[in-house]
Write a protein that holds these residues in place. Structure first.
Motif, PDB file in Angstrom:
ATOM      1  N   PRO A 192       0.684  -1.199   0.048  1.00  0.00           N
ATOM      2  CA  PRO A 192       0.100  -0.006   0.106  1.00  0.00           C
ATOM      3  C   PRO A 192       0.967   1.265  -0.013  1.00  0.00           C
ATOM      4  CG  PRO A 192      -0.814  -1.625   1.615  1.00  0.00           C
ATOM      5  CD  PRO A 192       0.308  -2.057   0.939  1.00  0.00           C
ATOM      6  N   ARG A 193       2.022   1.369   0.670  1.00  0.00           N
ATOM      7  CA  ARG A 193       2.749   2.368   0.609  1.00  0.00           C
ATOM      8  C   ARG A 193       3.319   2.813  -0.742  1.00  0.00           C
ATOM      9  NH1 ARG A 193       8.195   1.628   3.391  1.00  0.00           N
ATOM     10  NH2 ARG A 193       6.573   0.782   5.022  1.00  0.00           N
ATOM     11  N   TYR A 194       3.781   1.717  -1.629  1.00  0.00           N
ATOM     12  CA  TYR A 194       3.863   2.252  -2.837  1.00  0.00           C
ATOM     13  C   TYR A 194       2.632   2.560  -3.872  1.00  0.00           C
ATOM     14  CZ  TYR A 194       8.390   0.609  -1.261  1.00  0.00           C
ATOM     15  OH  TYR A 194       9.520   0.533  -0.649  1.00  0.00           O
ATOM     16  N   GLN A 195       1.544   1.880  -3.497  1.00  0.00           N
ATOM     17  CA  GLN A 195       0.363   2.208  -4.217  1.00  0.00           C
ATOM     18  C   GLN A 195       0.137   3.947  -3.985  1.00  0.00           C
ATOM     19  OE1 GLN A 195      -2.763  -0.696  -2.819  1.00  0.00           O
ATOM     20  NE2 GLN A 195      -1.632  -2.369  -3.865  1.00  0.00           N
ATOM     21  N   ALA A 196       0.423   4.337  -2.697  1.00  0.00           N
ATOM     22  CA  ALA A 196       0.178   5.842  -2.627  1.00  0.00           C
ATOM     23  C   ALA A 196       0.961   6.589  -3.450  1.00  0.00           C
ATOM     24  CB  ALA A 196       0.270   6.091  -0.937  1.00  0.00           C
ATOM     25  N   PHE A 197       2.142   5.851  -3.645  1.00  0.00           N
ATOM     26  CA  PHE A 197       2.981   6.842  -4.423  1.00  0.00           C
ATOM     27  C   PHE A 197       2.499   6.791  -6.025  1.00  0.00           C
ATOM     28  CE2 PHE A 197       6.746   5.501  -1.490  1.00  0.00           C
ATOM     29  CZ  PHE A 197       6.816   6.785  -0.928  1.00  0.00           C
ATOM     30  N   VAL A 198       2.167   5.697  -6.419  1.00  0.00           N
ATOM     31  CA  VAL A 198       1.536   5.676  -7.854  1.00  0.00           C
ATOM     32  C   VAL A 198       0.198   6.706  -7.843  1.00  0.00           C
ATOM     33  CG1 VAL A 198       0.485   4.070  -9.335  1.00  0.00           C
ATOM     34  CG2 VAL A 198       2.509   3.454  -8.135  1.00  0.00           C
ATOM     35  N   LEU A 199      -0.493   6.364  -6.871  1.00  0.00           N
ATOM     36  CA  LEU A 199      -1.876   7.296  -7.141  1.00  0.00           C
ATOM     37  C   LEU A 199      -1.575   8.731  -6.919  1.00  0.00           C
ATOM     38  CD1 LEU A 199      -4.123   5.083  -4.439  1.00  0.00           C
ATOM     39  CD2 LEU A 199      -4.475   5.441  -6.920  1.00  0.00           C
ATOM     40  N   SER A 200      -0.435   9.077  -6.196  1.00  0.00           N
ATOM     41  CA  SER A 200      -0.137  10.382  -6.101  1.00  0.00           C
ATOM     42  C   SER A 200       0.343  10.935  -7.394  1.00  0.00           C
ATOM     43  CB  SER A 200       0.861  10.438  -5.178  1.00  0.00           C
ATOM     44  OG  SER A 200       1.326  12.020  -5.150  1.00  0.00           O
ATOM     45  N   ASP A 201       1.051  10.068  -7.983  1.00  0.00           N
ATOM     46  CA  ASP A 201       1.472  10.591  -9.521  1.00  0.00           C
ATOM     47  C   ASP A 201       0.488  10.534 -10.464  1.00  0.00           C
ATOM     48  OD1 ASP A 201       4.337  10.668  -8.910  1.00  0.00           O
ATOM     49  OD2 ASP A 201       4.789   8.655  -9.555  1.00  0.00           O
ATOM     50  N   CYS A 202      -0.630   9.709 -10.333  1.00  0.00           N
ATOM     51  CA  CYS A 202      -1.855   9.652 -11.199  1.00  0.00           C
ATOM     52  C   CYS A 202      -2.495  11.012 -10.872  1.00  0.00           C
ATOM     53  CB  CYS A 202      -2.630   8.389 -10.925  1.00  0.00           C
ATOM     54  SG  CYS A 202      -2.009   6.962 -11.600  1.00  0.00           S
ATOM     55  N   VAL A 203      -2.469  11.470  -9.816  1.00  0.00           N
ATOM     56  CA  VAL A 203      -3.257  12.722  -9.344  1.00  0.00           C
ATOM     57  C   VAL A 203      -2.670  14.069  -9.983  1.00  0.00           C
ATOM     58  CG1 VAL A 203      -4.123  14.261  -7.781  1.00  0.00           C
ATOM     59  CG2 VAL A 203      -4.404  11.858  -7.540  1.00  0.00           C
ATOM     60  N   ALA A 204      -1.266  13.956  -9.897  1.00  0.00           N
ATOM     61  CA  ALA A 204      -0.255  14.935 -10.621  1.00  0.00           C
ATOM     62  C   ALA A 204      -0.401  15.092 -12.203  1.00  0.00           C
ATOM     63  CB  ALA A 204       0.990  14.729 -10.203  1.00  0.00           C
ATOM     64  N   GLU A 205      -0.718  13.764 -12.664  1.00  0.00           N
ATOM     65  CA  GLU A 205      -0.937  13.826 -14.176  1.00  0.00           C
ATOM     66  C   GLU A 205      -2.188  14.026 -14.650  1.00  0.00           C
ATOM     67  OE1 GLU A 205       1.810  13.636 -16.503  1.00  0.00           O
ATOM     68  OE2 GLU A 205       3.267  13.623 -14.528  1.00  0.00           O
ATOM     69  N   ASP A 206      -3.060  14.283 -13.754  1.00  0.00           N
ATOM     70  CA  ASP A 206      -4.611  14.315 -14.117  1.00  0.00           C
ATOM     71  C   ASP A 206      -5.160  12.748 -14.786  1.00  0.00           C
ATOM     72  OD1 ASP A 206      -5.841  16.570 -13.259  1.00  0.00           O
ATOM     73  OD2 ASP A 206      -5.334  17.662 -15.297  1.00  0.00           O
ATOM     74  N   ILE A 207      -4.701  11.790 -14.202  1.00  0.00           N
ATOM     75  CA  ILE A 207      -5.172  10.640 -14.689  1.00  0.00           C
ATOM     76  C   ILE A 207      -6.454  10.156 -13.901  1.00  0.00           C
ATOM     77  CG2 ILE A 207      -4.620   8.181 -15.025  1.00  0.00           C
ATOM     78  CD1 ILE A 207      -1.739   8.888 -15.476  1.00  0.00           C
ATOM     79  N   LEU A 208      -6.168  10.726 -12.481  1.00  0.00           N
ATOM     80  CA  LEU A 208      -7.104  10.227 -11.575  1.00  0.00           C
ATOM     81  C   LEU A 208      -7.562  11.464 -10.425  1.00  0.00           C
ATOM     82  CD1 LEU A 208      -8.601   7.485 -10.488  1.00  0.00           C
ATOM     83  CD2 LEU A 208      -6.437   7.307  -8.884  1.00  0.00           C
ATOM     84  N   SER A 209      -8.591  11.541 -10.215  1.00  0.00           N
ATOM     85  CA  SER A 209      -9.307  12.828  -9.450  1.00  0.00           C
ATOM     86  C   SER A 209      -8.425  12.405  -7.900  1.00  0.00           C
ATOM     87  CB  SER A 209     -10.520  12.779  -9.309  1.00  0.00           C
ATOM     88  OG  SER A 209     -11.063  12.007  -8.400  1.00  0.00           O
ATOM     89  N   GLU A 210      -8.261  13.384  -7.346  1.00  0.00           N
ATOM     90  CA  GLU A 210      -7.682  13.331  -5.867  1.00  0.00           C
ATOM     91  C   GLU A 210      -8.865  12.730  -4.936  1.00  0.00           C
ATOM     92  OE1 GLU A 210      -6.110  16.003  -2.138  1.00  0.00           O
ATOM     93  OE2 GLU A 210      -5.831  16.902  -4.222  1.00  0.00           O
ATOM     94  N   LYS A 211      -9.740  13.022  -5.030  1.00  0.00           N
ATOM     95  CA  LYS A 211     -11.014  12.405  -4.229  1.00  0.00           C
ATOM     96  C   LYS A 211     -11.110  10.670  -4.634  1.00  0.00           C
ATOM     97  CE  LYS A 211     -16.233  12.603  -3.725  1.00  0.00           C
ATOM     98  NZ  LYS A 211     -17.237  13.327  -3.756  1.00  0.00           N
ATOM     99  N   LYS A 212     -11.132  10.339  -5.716  1.00  0.00           N
ATOM    100  CA  LYS A 212     -11.004   8.967  -6.074  1.00  0.00           C
ATOM    101  C   LYS A 212      -9.718   8.216  -5.645  1.00  0.00           C
ATOM    102  CE  LYS A 212     -14.003   9.108 -10.083  1.00  0.00           C
ATOM    103  NZ  LYS A 212     -14.163   8.708 -11.541  1.00  0.00           N
TER     104      LYS A 212
END
Length: 66
Positions: free
Chosen positions: A16-36
């Motif tokens: 999960p720690r690394y998943q958080a990093f990946v999710l953070s990058d997805c938010v930064a790249e506008d691939i995923l919303s911060e809420k999701k």
């Protein structure tokens, strides 16, 4: 997508720690919303000495946000 990937990398990405990093990058790249991204991270379960717990409960029940 996992086919041909380094087994050690796949193991790391399952944590999960690394998943958080990946999710953070997805938010930064506008691939995923911060809420999701935060909703996903809040629902991630991990194994602990007490059994399976939510990832955020491993941090003193503090919500870990992206």
């Amino acid at each position: 997508m996992q086919k041909g990937m380094d087994p050690e990398l796949l193991k790391d990405l399952a944590h999960p720690r690394y998943q958080a990093f990946v999710l953070s990058d997805c938010v930064a790249e506008d691939i995923l919303s911060e809420k999701k991204a935060n909703a996903f991270l809040a629902a991630v379960e991990v194994s602990s000495e007490q059994g399976t717990v939510l990832y955020n409960n491993t941090f003193g029940c503090k919500q870990m946000n992206i």
